[in-house]
Design an enzyme around this catalytic site. Structure first.
Site, PDB file in Angstrom:
ATOM      1  N   HIS A  19       0.827  -1.205   0.000  1.00 20.57           N
ATOM      2  CA  HIS A  19       0.000   0.000   0.000  1.00 20.57           C
ATOM      3  C   HIS A  19       0.868   1.265   0.000  1.00 20.57           C
ATOM      4  CE1 HIS A  19      -3.407   2.606   1.020  1.00 20.57           C
ATOM      5  NE2 HIS A  19      -2.536   3.218   1.829  1.00 20.57           N
ATOM      6  N   GLU A  20       1.810   1.343   0.907  1.00 21.45           N
ATOM      7  CA  GLU A  20       2.669   2.530   1.006  1.00 21.45           C
ATOM      8  C   GLU A  20       3.594   2.646  -0.191  1.00 21.45           C
ATOM      9  OE1 GLU A  20       2.024   4.868   3.053  1.00 21.45           O
ATOM     10  OE2 GLU A  20       0.596   3.665   4.173  1.00 21.45           O
ATOM     11  N   HIS A  23       1.846   4.658  -2.831  1.00 24.70           N
ATOM     12  CA  HIS A  23       1.950   6.109  -2.634  1.00 24.70           C
ATOM     13  C   HIS A  23       3.335   6.603  -3.060  1.00 24.70           C
ATOM     14  CE1 HIS A  23      -1.848   6.462  -0.559  1.00 24.70           C
ATOM     15  NE2 HIS A  23      -1.476   5.590   0.378  1.00 24.70           N
TER      16      HIS A  23
END
Length: 93
Positions: A19-20, A23
């Protein structure tokens, strides 16, 4: 029971990392500087400074974060999140 907790934390860690990383990759693609990429929350147990980004591993395994240059300030100049177009900011978020 202990094995179940370990497996849960391992799976959660993998999900947080992916997920990170999304980003992080979106920010770099948009030309926004990434100040810090951290898996887990502080206090940090490991830190390493790269060319542009500080990498960190925290102690509390409940999430992670990517800190962007200009995300919470009126930063000026190249690579600031607040200077990116609305579409690029939406893509990063």
């Amino acid at each position: 029971m202990l094995l179940t907790a370990f497996v849960f934390i391992a799976i959660l860690s993998g999900l947080v990392l992916v997920h990170e990383l999304g980003h992080f990759v979106a920010a770099r693609w948009a030309g926004v500087k990434v100040e810090q990429f951290s898996i887990f929350f502080p206090p940090h147990i490991w830190k390493r400074r790269g060319k542009q980004t500080e990498l960190a591993i925290g102690l509390i395994p409940l999430g992670g974060y990517v800190r962007l240059y200009g995300e919470d300030s009126e930063a000026k100049g190249t690579g600031a999140f607040n200077r990116a177009s609305v579409w690029r900011r939406l893509g990063i978020i």
